[in-house]
Structure formats: C-alpha cells, structure tokens
Design a protein around this motif. Structure first.
Motif, PDB file in Angstrom:
ATOM      1  N   MET A 222       0.833  -1.199   0.000  1.00  0.00           N
ATOM      2  CA  MET A 222       0.000   0.000   0.000  1.00  0.00           C
ATOM      3  C   MET A 222       0.872   1.255   0.000  1.00  0.00           C
ATOM      4  SD  MET A 222      -3.023   1.146  -0.144  1.00  0.00           S
ATOM      5  CE  MET A 222      -3.982   2.620   0.166  1.00  0.00           C
ATOM      6  N   SER A 223       1.933   1.272   0.821  1.00  0.00           N
ATOM      7  CA  SER A 223       2.830   2.419   0.871  1.00  0.00           C
ATOM      8  C   SER A 223       3.494   2.637  -0.486  1.00  0.00           C
ATOM      9  CB  SER A 223       3.882   2.218   1.952  1.00  0.00           C
ATOM     10  OG  SER A 223       3.277   2.098   3.215  1.00  0.00           O
ATOM     11  N   ASN A 224       3.923   1.528  -1.139  1.00  0.00           N
ATOM     12  CA  ASN A 224       4.555   1.663  -2.449  1.00  0.00           C
ATOM     13  C   ASN A 224       3.587   2.225  -3.480  1.00  0.00           C
ATOM     14  OD1 ASN A 224       6.965   0.642  -1.512  1.00  0.00           O
ATOM     15  ND2 ASN A 224       6.430  -1.479  -1.995  1.00  0.00           N
TER      16      ASN A 224
ATOM     17  N   TYR B 245       3.223   5.942  -2.845  1.00  0.00           N
ATOM     18  CA  TYR B 245       4.415   6.666  -3.281  1.00  0.00           C
ATOM     19  C   TYR B 245       4.444   6.802  -4.800  1.00  0.00           C
ATOM     20  CZ  TYR B 245       9.121   7.192  -5.006  1.00  0.00           C
ATOM     21  OH  TYR B 245      10.210   7.599  -5.713  1.00  0.00           O
ATOM     22  N   GLN B 246       4.152   5.703  -5.521  1.00  0.00           N
ATOM     23  CA  GLN B 246       4.201   5.752  -6.979  1.00  0.00           C
ATOM     24  C   GLN B 246       3.172   6.749  -7.519  1.00  0.00           C
ATOM     25  OE1 GLN B 246       3.656   1.720  -8.227  1.00  0.00           O
ATOM     26  NE2 GLN B 246       5.542   0.988  -7.263  1.00  0.00           N
ATOM     27  N   THR B 247       1.963   6.761  -6.919  1.00  0.00           N
ATOM     28  CA  THR B 247       0.935   7.699  -7.360  1.00  0.00           C
ATOM     29  C   THR B 247       1.371   9.145  -7.134  1.00  0.00           C
ATOM     30  OG1 THR B 247      -0.756   6.069  -6.831  1.00  0.00           O
ATOM     31  CG2 THR B 247      -1.479   8.362  -7.100  1.00  0.00           C
ATOM     32  N   HIS B 248       1.895   9.407  -5.932  1.00  0.00           N
ATOM     33  CA  HIS B 248       2.338  10.761  -5.598  1.00  0.00           C
ATOM     34  C   HIS B 248       3.519  11.179  -6.479  1.00  0.00           C
ATOM     35  CE1 HIS B 248       2.717  14.261  -3.011  1.00  0.00           C
ATOM     36  NE2 HIS B 248       4.015  14.048  -2.976  1.00  0.00           N
ATOM     37  N   HIS B 249       4.449  10.267  -6.695  1.00  0.00           N
ATOM     38  CA  HIS B 249       5.635  10.552  -7.490  1.00  0.00           C
ATOM     39  C   HIS B 249       5.250  10.875  -8.937  1.00  0.00           C
ATOM     40  CE1 HIS B 249       9.941  10.543  -8.104  1.00  0.00           C
ATOM     41  NE2 HIS B 249       9.802   9.762  -9.154  1.00  0.00           N
ATOM     42  N   THR B 250       4.277  10.164  -9.471  1.00  0.00           N
ATOM     43  CA  THR B 250       3.817  10.412 -10.838  1.00  0.00           C
ATOM     44  C   THR B 250       3.177  11.792 -10.954  1.00  0.00           C
ATOM     45  OG1 THR B 250       3.441   8.047 -11.155  1.00  0.00           O
ATOM     46  CG2 THR B 250       2.343   9.553 -12.680  1.00  0.00           C
ATOM     47  N   ARG B 251       2.388  12.172  -9.974  1.00  0.00           N
ATOM     48  CA  ARG B 251       1.760  13.495  -9.993  1.00  0.00           C
ATOM     49  C   ARG B 251       2.817  14.591  -9.918  1.00  0.00           C
ATOM     50  NH1 ARG B 251      -3.258  12.379  -5.761  1.00  0.00           N
ATOM     51  NH2 ARG B 251      -4.529  11.125  -7.170  1.00  0.00           N
ATOM     52  N   GLU B 252       3.864  14.381  -9.141  1.00  0.00           N
ATOM     53  CA  GLU B 252       4.939  15.368  -9.043  1.00  0.00           C
ATOM     54  C   GLU B 252       5.616  15.563 -10.393  1.00  0.00           C
ATOM     55  OE1 GLU B 252       7.712  14.357  -6.018  1.00  0.00           O
ATOM     56  OE2 GLU B 252       6.658  15.513  -4.487  1.00  0.00           O
TER      57      GLU B 252
ATOM     58  N   GLU C 147       8.118   8.732   2.810  1.00  0.00           N
ATOM     59  CA  GLU C 147       7.379   8.203   3.962  1.00  0.00           C
ATOM     60  C   GLU C 147       5.909   8.538   3.801  1.00  0.00           C
ATOM     61  OE1 GLU C 147       7.235   9.040   8.777  1.00  0.00           O
ATOM     62  OE2 GLU C 147       9.144   9.242   7.708  1.00  0.00           O
ATOM     63  N   VAL C 148       5.061   7.629   4.273  1.00  0.00           N
ATOM     64  CA  VAL C 148       3.624   7.874   4.287  1.00  0.00           C
ATOM     65  C   VAL C 148       3.287   8.619   5.574  1.00  0.00           C
ATOM     66  CG1 VAL C 148       1.334   6.840   4.329  1.00  0.00           C
ATOM     67  CG2 VAL C 148       3.121   5.837   2.911  1.00  0.00           C
ATOM     68  N   ILE C 149       2.739   9.828   5.439  1.00  0.00           N
ATOM     69  CA  ILE C 149       2.429  10.684   6.579  1.00  0.00           C
ATOM     70  C   ILE C 149       0.930  10.702   6.806  1.00  0.00           C
ATOM     71  CG2 ILE C 149       2.472  13.064   7.425  1.00  0.00           C
ATOM     72  CD1 ILE C 149       5.107  13.420   5.993  1.00  0.00           C
TER      73      ILE C 149
ATOM     74  N   GLN D 107       4.959  11.214   1.033  1.00  0.00           N
ATOM     75  CA  GLN D 107       5.662  12.477   0.895  1.00  0.00           C
ATOM     76  C   GLN D 107       7.136  12.238   0.558  1.00  0.00           C
ATOM     77  OE1 GLN D 107       4.204  15.150   0.655  1.00  0.00           O
ATOM     78  NE2 GLN D 107       2.603  15.521   2.162  1.00  0.00           N
ATOM     79  N   PRO D 108       7.746  13.160  -0.216  1.00  0.00           N
ATOM     80  CA  PRO D 108       9.167  13.052  -0.549  1.00  0.00           C
ATOM     81  C   PRO D 108      10.038  13.454   0.640  1.00  0.00           C
ATOM     82  CG  PRO D 108       8.241  15.039  -1.494  1.00  0.00           C
ATOM     83  CD  PRO D 108       7.098  14.305  -0.886  1.00  0.00           C
ATOM     84  N   PRO D 109      11.355  13.245   0.573  1.00  0.00           N
ATOM     85  CA  PRO D 109      12.236  13.506   1.717  1.00  0.00           C
ATOM     86  C   PRO D 109      12.154  14.920   2.272  1.00  0.00           C
ATOM     87  CG  PRO D 109      13.382  12.209   0.070  1.00  0.00           C
ATOM     88  CD  PRO D 109      12.073  12.582  -0.537  1.00  0.00           C
ATOM     89  N   LYS D 110      12.081  15.944   1.400  1.00  0.00           N
ATOM     90  CA  LYS D 110      12.044  17.315   1.903  1.00  0.00           C
ATOM     91  C   LYS D 110      10.806  17.547   2.767  1.00  0.00           C
ATOM     92  CE  LYS D 110      13.212  20.526  -1.064  1.00  0.00           C
ATOM     93  NZ  LYS D 110      14.487  21.138  -0.629  1.00  0.00           N
ATOM     94  N   ALA D 111       9.654  17.082   2.310  1.00  0.00           N
ATOM     95  CA  ALA D 111       8.420  17.248   3.070  1.00  0.00           C
ATOM     96  C   ALA D 111       8.464  16.460   4.375  1.00  0.00           C
ATOM     97  CB  ALA D 111       7.215  16.827   2.236  1.00  0.00           C
TER      98      ALA D 111
END
Length: 496
Positions: free
Chosen positions: A1-3, A6-13, A158-160, A170-174
């Motif tokens: 689920m976390s992966n 992440y993939q969904t969020h990364h694609t939107r970015e 990480e999933v926040i 969220q990516p590392p900076k966030a």
C-alpha cells in the motif's frame, strides 16, 4: 500500500515538472544546526479566574516575601496590583530543576519538564481586571539535540498520516519539514502542559494554546545577510523549523540586534507548528551583539537576556491573542444562549447563568484596563519592533522609482488593535446582556401564564373531587349532574 501511494504521488509530481521534483532532494548547508536556549509562555487571569491564581501561588509555596530586597510577593502583590496601588510587574517565583548543578539564592528546587533547567515567573499588571504571568523557560542542550536529530536525519519517502486527513506519501524534503516541526511542537506542548497544570488561566480553561515565544539561533542561516537571500532558498532548516524562508519584509528591533520576529504563520506554510507561536530567530553571531555589555556570552546567555528583556513585550503581544480568545468565548456564549435558555432542566439554566456571569465579570472593566495599560510611559521590558522592507527590496523599489516605504511601529499598532477589540467586546457584552434580560422577562411572563392555567385546572379538579366526596357521603345523594351544571354556569361555561 505504501509503495502504491508513493508511486501515485511521485507520478503526480513529475507531471508538474522539476519545480516539484526538487522535493526529492534535501538542501542543508554543511554544519547547519539550531539551538533553542529559551522559550516563554504567557497566561492571563481575569476577574473570574484570579482565585485560581491565588490558589496556585499558595499550593506551590510562593506566598509571602521570598526574594531578597523585594516587596512581599505572592497573593499580597497580586491583590495590590489589581487595586492599582501595587507594582506593575514583579517576580513571582524562581524555580530550578532538581537535577541542576547550581541554583540562585532565591530559587526553589522543583520538578520541571524534561530539558528545562530553570523557570522564571514574572507577574504583569494589566489594569485592575487582568493579571498576566510570563513564564520564562531556560532550556538545556537536550532540547536542541531533539531538533537537530530530526534536522540532520537521512529522511526518505514516507507515508504521513495527519489527524483528520488521508494518508499521503511524501518526498524527503516534506518529511524533513514534518518531522522537525513535530519535534518543535512537542517541546512547546510539554512546556504548555506544565503551565496549564501549575498556573491554569484563561487559555488553559478554554483548552487553547497559550501564547508562546521561543528564541532560535542557526549555525548557518543568517537574516543579517541582506543581498536578496538566495542562500535561504537552499537551506531547508528554516522551513523545517516552521520559519519563512524568503520574504520581502522583516520585523526587527534595535534593542535585539540580529534577530527577526516572526509572528504565527499560516497553517498552510507550517501545518505541524502549534498555534500562537512567535519566534525570535537569528544566527549564532547575533549572540555576541545581544549580550554586549552584560558580562556574559554565548547563545544560552543571549536567549536568557532576550527572554528577561522582553517580558512586557510578550505580555503585550499575547494580550491580542487573549482578547481574540475572549471574543471567541463571547461568540460561543451568544450562539449557545438560545439552546440553553430554551432548556427545561436546571442544569441548562445554571450553565447559562454561569457563562453569562463569567463573561460579564471578565469584560466589565476590560476597556478601561486596556486604556490604563496603554497609557504607561515607562516600558523597560518592551522592545519596540518595526515592520519594514529588507534593504535589497528597498533598493529594487528605488531603482524602479517607487516611493520609499515608511517603517511601521508594530507596538503602537498592537495597542490600537487591542483598544478596538476591547471596545467591541464591551459593546457586545452590553447588547448581549440586554437581549438576555428581554428574553428572561418574556420567559417569566410565559411561565407565569402557564402557572395560571395549571392553577385553574387544579381548582377545577379539586372542586370535582369535593363534589364527588360530598355526593358519596350523603344518605340520599343529590343530583350531581345538576350541581355540576350549576357550578359550570357560574364560571360562564354553559355546557348543560
């Protein structure tokens, strides 16, 4: 689920280009770190809550003369200050941690929150109806270590999960921003928890965060470097601490050189920073300028000097938040008045009476208290802050032919805001009580009419019972129907 998240969020970015993709990379200059040596909390005690202050003073053993060369402290000083013939500010208590290696002559050993070396409690009189208590917390290295641990950690995706929101990858900076702001807010929460338990005032009663002022020094970030500040954009430490990275204005005071004042930020910018937080921040190099002429040096001495030098300033700026809290409480009382007044239980009426009485007591002399507080000429512990554009922004305006911006005295502006809020609160209270008096009168009339109706029916039933009893006790029972018709006829109810 976390992966998957992440993939969904990364694609939107990636769809938004490199500007969002830079959140994959944490930008932190070598050697960057923070030190938080001092923090202050302000609590307020009104006419309805001053007994709680007296009780807290007696319970903690702060009553009577406890300080060398000072007037009697404790409840006596509080009472005299509220009468108007006492001190405008006074030392209430000096506390030192039980684990501290040293203590002052006047200090009292006590159990303090983790990371707190000592606490200085200062009372500030605001007119005759409000007393402020400023608690200054001297923090040890463990507090800064907690912040630096998150600031320098190798954060990954990480999933926040935030309360009331969906889980988001969220990516590392966030993640850096989230973890560091949470660590800072946890420090604030511990200090406020101690304040609420020891000196519960208006904010504690309303379960609202007290005004808090912390002092922060950075190893690398320096607001004094005024060349357009491109380095701030490459330093995630500021955003991680919940501070603004790059703005065209600044709030400074000549009495605290090298420090910027940041007022509470929006939740969009720093969603994990607690409410009612003001920050005085600068570079480590500012400590030498702040402590110049004091005989001390270092960031710890600078933090203590800033806190002890600004108690009236903190009481002043926290007063605006206090007035906003009173306005919020008055609005809640207004909104709930219809429900409570319409209630039939004694508990509802009691709650309405207590809430109305409390609000009226707190607001009775509020406008006059603010006027008295604003008229004070001697403000030894209230550094003056000015809102002004930065030098590079002024230079740009000059090149473009704009009129120079005149700095704004924020202390004067706060006084105007507080006078307006106090006036609005007093007017609201007068109108609110007038409406409640009218409603109470109408309610009493309706209740009286209900009682009259009930009394009539009780009389009718009593007469009927008497007639039945008389009829039953006669040897030759009379015509009960005829008697009833005659009685009803006398009442004008010709039913027979």
């Amino acid at each position: 689920m976390s992966n998957f998240l992440y993939q969904t969020h990364h694609t939107r970015e990636r769809r938004h280009g490199d500007d969002l993709y830079r959140y994959e990379r944490i930008e932190l200059p070598s050697g960057e770190g923070v030190t938080m040596p001092y923090a202050s909390i302000v609590e307020y005690f009104t006419a309805s809550g001053v007994r709680g202050l007296h009780k807290a003073i007696r319970r903690s053993g702060w009553d009577g003369a406890r300080f060398l060369g000072m007037d009697p402290g404790g409840t006596e000083t509080v009472i005299s200050s509220r009468r108007g013939d006492g001190r405008t500010w006074w030392r209430m208590a000096e506390l030192t941690s039980r684990s501290a290696e040293y203590t002052s002559i006047d200090a009292q050993r006590a159990k303090l929150p983790a990371g707190v070396k000592s606490i200085s409690l200062i009372g500030v009189s605001i007119g005759k109806g409000v007393t402020a208590v400023v608690a200054g917390f001297s923090l040890d290295e463990s507090v800064s270590a907690r912040l630096n641990e998150q600031l320098r950690a190798p954060h990954q995706h990480e999933v926040i999960r935030r309360k009331g929101q969906m889980a988001v990858s969220q990516p590392p900076k966030a993640v850096l921003h989230y973890r560091t702001q949470r660590a800072r807010s946890e420090v604030h929460r511990e200090l406020r928890r101690w304040m609420s338990r020891t000196l519960p005032g208006a904010f504690a009663s309303a379960r609202h965060p007290q005004p808090l002022f912390d002092v922060i020094f950075f190893n690398v970030a320096d607001p004094a470097v005024d060349d357009g500040q491109p380095s701030r954009r490459e330093n995630d430490a500021l955003r991680a601490m919940g501070l603004h990275e790059h703005v065209p204005y600044q709030v400074t005071s000549e009495e605290l050189p090298g420090l910027l004042l940041q007022e509470p930020v929006s939740r969009d910018w720093a969603p994990d920073t607690s409410e009612n937080v003001w920050s005085l921040w600068g570079n480590h190099d500012a400590a030498a300028r702040i402590t110049s002429g004091t005989g001390h040096s270092g960031v710890e001495s600078a933090g203590y000097f800033v806190g002890s030098r600004s108690t009236d300033f903190m009481a002043r700026w926290g007063l605006t938040a206090f007035l906003c809290l009173l306005r919020s409480n008055a609005s809640i009382a207004h909104d709930n008045a219809r429900e409570l007044h319409g209630g039939t239980s004694s508990r509802d009426l009691k709650r309405l009476r207590i809430r109305t009485l409390t609000t009226s007591l707190d607001l009775a002399t509020l406008e006059e208290d603010i006027k008295l507080y604003n008229r004070r000429r001697w403000r030894d512990r209230e550094p003056v802050f000015y809102f002004d554009y930065t030098a590079w922004f002024k230079e740009r305006d000059k090149d473009e032919g704009r009129k120079p911006f005149k700095p704004v005295n924020l202390n004067k502006q706060e006084r105007k805001i507080q006078s307006r809020l106090a006036r609005e609160l007093v007017e609201f209270d007068a109108e609110y009580r007038e409406v409640l008096s009218t409603v109470a009168s109408l309610g009493a009339s309706l209740d009286s009419r209900r009682v009259q109706r009930v009394a009539i029916w009780v009389s009718v039933v009593s007469v009927f019972v008497a007639l039945v009893t008389l009829w039953a006790t006669q040897e030759s029972p009379p015509d009960l129907v005829g008697l009833s018709c005659s009685f009803l006829g006398t009442l004008g109810w010709g039913l027979c």
